[in-house]
Design a protein around this motif. Structure first.
Motif, PDB file in Angstrom:
ATOM      1  N   ARG A 114       0.847  -1.186   0.000  1.00 21.52           N
ATOM      2  CA  ARG A 114       0.000   0.000   0.000  1.00 21.52           C
ATOM      3  C   ARG A 114       0.883   1.236   0.000  1.00 21.52           C
ATOM      4  N   ILE A 115       0.623   2.150  -0.920  1.00 17.06           N
ATOM      5  CA  ILE A 115       1.322   3.432  -0.987  1.00 17.06           C
ATOM      6  C   ILE A 115       0.258   4.525  -0.952  1.00 17.06           C
ATOM      7  N   THR A 116       0.363   5.430  -0.001  1.00 15.93           N
ATOM      8  CA  THR A 116      -0.643   6.479   0.096  1.00 15.93           C
ATOM      9  C   THR A 116      -0.525   7.425  -1.096  1.00 15.93           C
ATOM     10  N   GLU A 117      -1.599   8.144  -1.352  1.00 14.85           N
ATOM     11  CA  GLU A 117      -1.665   9.004  -2.526  1.00 14.85           C
ATOM     12  C   GLU A 117      -0.546  10.037  -2.544  1.00 14.85           C
ATOM     13  N   ASP A 118      -0.310  10.705  -1.413  1.00 18.85           N
ATOM     14  CA  ASP A 118       0.730  11.728  -1.414  1.00 18.85           C
ATOM     15  C   ASP A 118       2.123  11.118  -1.463  1.00 18.85           C
ATOM     16  N   ALA A 119       2.289   9.895  -0.948  1.00 19.05           N
ATOM     17  CA  ALA A 119       3.582   9.219  -1.065  1.00 19.05           C
ATOM     18  C   ALA A 119       3.862   8.849  -2.518  1.00 19.05           C
ATOM     19  N   ARG A 120       2.825   8.470  -3.256  1.00 14.29           N
ATOM     20  CA  ARG A 120       3.016   8.199  -4.685  1.00 14.29           C
ATOM     21  C   ARG A 120       3.533   9.436  -5.404  1.00 14.29           C
ATOM     22  N   ALA A 121       2.896  10.573  -5.111  1.00 14.96           N
ATOM     23  CA  ALA A 121       3.324  11.820  -5.744  1.00 14.96           C
ATOM     24  C   ALA A 121       4.760  12.158  -5.359  1.00 14.96           C
ATOM     25  N   GLY A 122       5.101  11.941  -4.084  1.00 18.14           N
ATOM     26  CA  GLY A 122       6.454  12.227  -3.625  1.00 18.14           C
ATOM     27  C   GLY A 122       7.485  11.320  -4.276  1.00 18.14           C
ATOM     28  N   LEU A 123       7.155  10.049  -4.435  1.00 14.34           N
ATOM     29  CA  LEU A 123       8.054   9.126  -5.121  1.00 14.34           C
ATOM     30  C   LEU A 123       8.298   9.565  -6.555  1.00 14.34           C
ATOM     31  N   SER A 124       7.226   9.944  -7.230  1.00 12.91           N
ATOM     32  CA  SER A 124       7.356  10.372  -8.623  1.00 12.91           C
ATOM     33  C   SER A 124       8.244  11.606  -8.732  1.00 12.91           C
ATOM     34  N   ARG A 125       8.049  12.557  -7.796  1.00 11.78           N
ATOM     35  CA  ARG A 125       8.878  13.768  -7.818  1.00 11.78           C
ATOM     36  C   ARG A 125      10.348  13.442  -7.560  1.00 11.78           C
ATOM     37  N   ALA A 126      10.593  12.423  -6.744  1.00 10.95           N
ATOM     38  CA  ALA A 126      11.961  12.039  -6.406  1.00 10.95           C
ATOM     39  C   ALA A 126      12.607  11.160  -7.474  1.00 10.95           C
ATOM     40  N   GLY A 127      11.866  10.874  -8.548  1.00 10.96           N
ATOM     41  CA  GLY A 127      12.426  10.077  -9.634  1.00 10.96           C
ATOM     42  C   GLY A 127      12.306   8.586  -9.443  1.00 10.96           C
ATOM     43  N   TRP A 128      11.430   8.157  -8.528  1.00  8.47           N
ATOM     44  CA  TRP A 128      11.226   6.736  -8.282  1.00  8.47           C
ATOM     45  C   TRP A 128      10.036   6.217  -9.081  1.00  8.47           C
ATOM     46  N   SER A 129      10.163   4.991  -9.537  1.00  2.73           N
ATOM     47  CA  SER A 129       9.012   4.261 -10.047  1.00  2.73           C
ATOM     48  C   SER A 129       8.403   3.480  -8.881  1.00  2.73           C
ATOM     49  N   TRP A 130       7.163   3.053  -9.045  1.00  6.96           N
ATOM     50  CA  TRP A 130       6.527   2.337  -7.942  1.00  6.96           C
ATOM     51  C   TRP A 130       5.419   1.406  -8.419  1.00  6.96           C
ATOM     52  N   LEU A 131       5.193   0.377  -7.622  1.00  2.57           N
ATOM     53  CA  LEU A 131       4.084  -0.553  -7.835  1.00  2.57           C
ATOM     54  C   LEU A 131       3.319  -0.667  -6.535  1.00  2.57           C
ATOM     55  N   ASP A 132       2.073  -0.191  -6.537  1.00  2.00           N
ATOM     56  CA  ASP A 132       1.164  -0.376  -5.412  1.00  2.00           C
ATOM     57  C   ASP A 132       0.397  -1.658  -5.700  1.00  2.00           C
ATOM     58  N   LEU A 133       0.584  -2.677  -4.855  1.00  2.00           N
ATOM     59  CA  LEU A 133       0.019  -3.990  -5.129  1.00  2.00           C
ATOM     60  C   LEU A 133      -1.500  -4.016  -5.114  1.00  2.00           C
ATOM     61  N   ARG A 134      -2.115  -2.908  -4.713  1.00  2.00           N
ATOM     62  CA  ARG A 134      -3.575  -2.830  -4.821  1.00  2.00           C
ATOM     63  C   ARG A 134      -4.014  -2.615  -6.266  1.00  2.00           C
ATOM     64  N   GLY A 135      -3.052  -2.298  -7.167  1.00  2.00           N
ATOM     65  CA  GLY A 135      -3.427  -2.243  -8.570  1.00  2.00           C
ATOM     66  C   GLY A 135      -3.005  -1.014  -9.341  1.00  2.00           C
ATOM     67  N   GLN A 136      -1.897  -0.358  -8.967  1.00  2.00           N
ATOM     68  CA  GLN A 136      -1.407   0.781  -9.739  1.00  2.00           C
ATOM     69  C   GLN A 136       0.092   0.681  -9.948  1.00  2.00           C
TER      70      GLN A 136
END
Length: 361
Positions: free
Chosen positions: A103-125
């Motif tokens: 689980r990745i919270t919505e604002d953490a997703r945005a923060g990861l993207s800004r930091a240049g990270w890719s991500w997989l939230d196992l709930r389906g994104q």
């Protein structure tokens, strides 16, 4: 394993990885396979750890090295430390960093993207960003990922989570919560079940601390307006806007954010002439205030920011401070501070609310 190319000696190499790392590779492979991408697992013949963790093979045959991290929950609270501590070693500096999380919270997703990270939230994104590649899409949720509708998709979940955090040592009681928020018990039950499925409420019906707070902070987006002035001594205006500054027995405006945090003793500076932040009872009061007080020409010109309280408790239960503006409960002040990923989060790390209020962040 579907979506993974494995060399013959891959079982030997798996022993060089931690179970979490190996699981993350498998999860990522399963997620990207349906969109035409393949995870290729490298092998090592000299007994040394495999670098990188894996390769992502594109449809044209090109590959991208991946540096994969596995966590359970990633919220904006943990994000700065996560990014800082997960810095790739020199030999991986060319690899694409990606985090796989339940689980990745919505604002953490945005923060990861800004930091240049890719991500997989196992709930389906899935979010993949690398030279020559950009993917942001829904994928098939992992079979054991948190299920069900987002408990914060509607207002009921926000109301229920806030009430649970106000009294985090008491188990949630559906009918009592429903009565307090004025909602149908079935709606409250669905919200609590969704939180339980997401690991935010335990089987004992107690909130998970601080996870529930940070999930709520991600969804805490009250309607707001910047006004050109604040109410003064005009009683007709004060009555029309239900300010009730000196009558704590009635619902009224509640001071929040920086000024309120400073009043509670948080380590934050608030200039006396800086704009104030208030919660007002509902969107109708918000619109009326914009009309009677005027909207600010710009953010810099505002006298105050008004927010429509997401639940009645905010303005019904204020904390007096000797003739000054009544304060919102520390929980709501903390939720406001949490919206600032920089200074606000730093203040929360150092602030414990006054006696009688639980720290839930």
């Amino acid at each position: 394993m579907f979506g993974i190319d494995r060399p013959p000696n891959i079982l030997d190499d798996r022993e060089m990885r931690s179970p979490d790392e190996d699981e993350a590779i498998v999860r990522l492979a399963d997620a990207v396979a349906p969109i035409g991408l393949t995870v290729v697992v490298p092998s090592s013949s000299d007994g040394e750890p495999v670098v990188p963790d894996a390769y992502l093979r594109l449809p044209d045959g090109h590959t991208l090295p991946l540096d994969i991290k596995r966590v359970s929950l990633l919220s904006s609270k943990e994000l700065p430390n996560f990014v800082r501590n997960a810095t790739t070693p020199a030999e991986r500096s060319h690899a694409v960093p990606i985090v796989v999380a339940s689980r990745i919270t919505e604002d953490a997703r945005a923060g990861l993207s800004r930091a240049g990270w890719s991500w997989l939230d196992l709930r389906g994104q899935l979010h993949l960003s690398a030279p020559g590649l950009f993917v942001h899409t829904n994928v098939v949720p992992a079979h054991d990922a948190p299920r069900g509708a987002d408990p914060f998709a509607g207002r009921v979940g926000i109301e229920v989570a806030a009430l649970m955090l106000l009294d985090p040592d008491k188990p949630a009681r559906i009918r009592k919560l429903a009565q307090e928020v004025g909602r149908a018990p079935s709606s409250v039950s669905a919200a609590v079940s969704g939180m339980r499925a997401a690991g935010l409420v335990g089987v004992d019906n107690l909130p998970a601390i601080p996870e529930l707070f940070w999930e709520l902070a991600s969804a805490w987006k009250p309607e707001a307006v910047d006004v050109a002035q604040i109410p003064t001594d005009d009683q007709s205006v004060n009555d029309a806007l239900r300010v009730n500054r000196d009558d704590l027995a009635r619902s009224g405006w509640a001071l929040s954010d920086t000024h309120a945090a400073a009043a509670y003793g948080a380590p934050i500076a608030a200039r006396a002439d800086s704009p104030l932040d208030f919660y007002v009872q509902d969107p109708r009061v918000l619109r009326r205030a914009a009309k009677l007080l005027g909207t600010a020409r710009s953010r810099a010109d505002r006298a105050a920011t008004l927010r429509a309280a997401p639940l009645g408790f905010v303005c019904h239960h204020r904390v007096g401070q000797g003739g000054s503006w009544p304060l919102a409960d520390p929980l709501f002040v903390a939720l406001d501070l949490a919206q600032d990923p920089g200074r606000g989060r730093e203040v929360l790390d150092l602030w414990s609310p006054p006696r009688g209020h639980r720290r839930v962040w």
